[in-house]
Design an enzyme around this catalytic site. Structure first.
Site, PDB file in Angstrom:
ATOM      1  N   VAL A   1       0.825  -1.212   0.000  1.00  0.00           N
ATOM      2  CA  VAL A   1       0.000   0.000   0.000  1.00  0.00           C
ATOM      3  C   VAL A   1       0.860   1.263   0.000  1.00  0.00           C
ATOM      4  O   VAL A   1       0.668   2.159  -0.827  1.00  0.00           O
ATOM      5  CB  VAL A   1      -0.967  -0.015   1.208  1.00  0.00           C
ATOM      6  CG1 VAL A   1      -1.647   1.336   1.386  1.00  0.00           C
ATOM      7  CG2 VAL A   1      -2.014  -1.090   0.993  1.00  0.00           C
TER       8      VAL A   1
ATOM      9  N   CYS B   1      -5.428  -9.718   3.740  1.00  0.00           N
ATOM     10  CA  CYS B   1      -6.497  -8.843   4.244  1.00  0.00           C
ATOM     11  C   CYS B   1      -7.847  -9.467   4.548  1.00  0.00           C
ATOM     12  O   CYS B   1      -8.388  -9.223   5.628  1.00  0.00           O
ATOM     13  CB  CYS B   1      -6.651  -7.655   3.317  1.00  0.00           C
ATOM     14  SG  CYS B   1      -5.216  -6.563   3.486  1.00  0.00           S
TER      15      CYS B   1
END
Ligand code: NAI
Ligand code: UGA
Length: 436
Positions: free
Chosen positions: A11, A260
């Site tokens: 990210v 995730c």
């Protein structure tokens, strides 16, 4: 704007590089010195299409830099993005250790007012805590504002997703901070949803939990379909044509993995527990997924109860295609189970083998292509739907293997494609009479 990004993982790196690409002056900070060194050479430490080119272009253009020094990285910045990991803790809740350490480093170093923007996925209420934790340790006279800007990119298409996302969510209780961060993101030219701080935090968890729910739902329908003679591909297509349902995330298979969905679904349940609210739907989503991850191994074992002396080809190891990430990949559980039953495993993945070697049993042999993996094998199992695996001709299995037996954990081939070939084909959610 002058921006610092803390954490250069999937990210943070993509955030930093794309913010530089749209014209901001960006310095990325990471405590991993080796990673920073690699990045300063213009090399991406992760496999993401288009990322290396963008790193090199923006390093050369002078609007992107990497450092392991907070002092250097934060100097003169207007905005600081937080993108460190928030892994699953032992009790299922989000472990915020990295967030806390990054906050303390910011507080110790900061010399001017900044807006902190949290990209990391954090439990509802964490952003208020981040602001307070930094403020408590800051030198007098320096002010911080906080914005939650959850990330929705998918690994494997991270750069594409950043420029083509469905929306950018920014939440803050400060109208000025919201306006500033909306302006930073304006060049992406994507719809911007503005909310309060807590709603933005919740949007992230709710989105991941909903997508995970869709997957567990279709997997349950798949398991029922194969028992009653329906074909889950056709069921998903038929359901997906209803715009209220949508076809995306209705692919049955070996369950969801990655860094995730499993951790964020568990974290949401933990958030509920903290306020005495149980979430039986999400608990079931996880239970269904845990079982689903084992299904392809159980199908193999049902057919071949004793795998000792059997040579098994494992095709695909990453948790999904187009990534080298092995975090919580279904291949971890499946290879363990097959080894336990005495199988000899030979594996191939186009990019994840280096990472796989760090997490899978050292009893597994790794080879450079599909042909080498299936050569003289008794059976082959597909665990990741890489294009190279989907495009490998079914006729070649017969050519290379002892007997063409294929267990497909990602439904790479339709029943029609398999019909008429000599492949004994087992998949997920198709009528059992069409198997084998
Ligand atoms: N991986 C993904 O596809 C997505 C991840 N997220 C969320 O984004 C966050 C980051 O995830 P990833 O990028 O996958 O993590 P990651 O584990 O790949 O990267 C985290 C990076 O932060 C660095 N770091 C740790 N502590 C630090 C500190 N104190 N100062 C500076 N750097 C530090 C680490 O060295 C590492 O390079 C998590 O909260 C995750 O849930 C959200 C959407 C997508
Ligand atoms: O928060 C995150 O980290 C990210 O999690 C997911 O992205 P990612 O985990 O990279 O990959 P997905 O494409 O969503 O796949 C996740 C898992 O679900 C599985 N999956 C996906 C879709 C499907 O139909 N069936 C299915 O089994 C995949 O094989 C994979 O194991 C979300 O799609 C992103 O929006 C989010 O930002």
């Amino acid at each position: 704007m002058k921006i610092a990004v803390i954490g250069t993982g999937y990210v943070g790196l993509v955030t930093g590089v794309t913010l530089a690409e749209i014209g901001h002056q960006v310095t990325c900070i990471d405590v991993d010195k080796e990673k920073v060194e690699t990045l300063n050479k213009g090399i991406s430490p992760i496999y993401e299409e288009g990322l290396t080119e963008l790193i090199q272009k923006n390093l050369d253009g002078g609007n992107l830099a990497f450092t392991s020094s907070y002092q250097q990285g934060l100097q003169g910045k207007d905005i600081v993005y937080l993108a460190v990991g928030t892994p699953q803790g032992e009790d299922g809740s989000a472990d915020l250790t990295y967030i806390h350490k990054a906050c303390d480093s910011i507080a110790e170093t900061l010399q001017n007012d900044v807006i902190i923007v949290t990209k990391s996925t954090v439990p509802v209420g964490t952003n208020s805590y981040i602001k307070k934790r930094i403020e408590d340790k800051l030198a007098a006279g320096i002010k911080v504002e906080i914005v939650s800007n959850p990330e929705f990119l998918r690994q494997g298409s991270a750069v594409y997703d950043t420029f083509n996302g469905d929306r950018i969510v920014i939440g803050s209780d400060s109208p000025e901070a919201l306006r500033a961060i909306a302006e930073v993101n304006a060049p992406f030219n994507l719809p911007i949803v503005q909310t309060d701080l807590k709603s933005a935090e919740m949007i992230k968890y709710a989105s991941n939990a909903f997508l995970a729910t869709k997957i567990s739902f279709i997997n349950e329908i798949a398991n029922l379909s194969e028992r009653v003679g329906a074909n889950v591909d056709l069921v998903a297509d038929g359901m997906g044509m209803d715009k209220r349902i949508g076809r995306a995330f209705l692919n049955a298979g070996a369950g969801f993995g990655g860094s995730c969905f499993p951790k964020d679904t568990n974290a949401l349940i933990s958030i509920g527990k903290e306020v005495d609210y149980t979430m039986p739907l999400l608990e079931s989503v996880i239970n269904v997924n845990n079982k689903q991850r084992g299904i392809i191994a159980e199908k193999v074992i049902e057919q071949y109860p004793d795998l000792s002396g059997k040579q098994v080809a494992v095709l695909g190891l990453a948790f999904k295609p187009n990534t080298d990430d092995m975090r919580d990949a279904p291949s971890i559980h499946i290879t363990e189970r097959l080894l336990e039953k005495g199988a000899t495993l030979r594996a191939y993945d186009p990019v994840a083998m280096d990472n796989a070697k760090k997490v899978l049993s050292n009893k597994i042999e790794y080879v450079k292509d599909i042909e080498s993996a299936i050569a003289d094998a008794d059976l082959a199992i597909i665990l990741t739907e890489w294009d190279v695996i989907k495009e490998f001709p079914l006729s070649a299995y017969k050519k290379y293997m002892k007997k063409a037996v294929l267990f497909d954990g990602r439904n790479c081939f339709t029943i029609d494609q398999v019909a008429g070939t000599d492949v004994e084909y087992h998949s997920i959610g198709r009528p059992v009479e069409n198997d084998a």
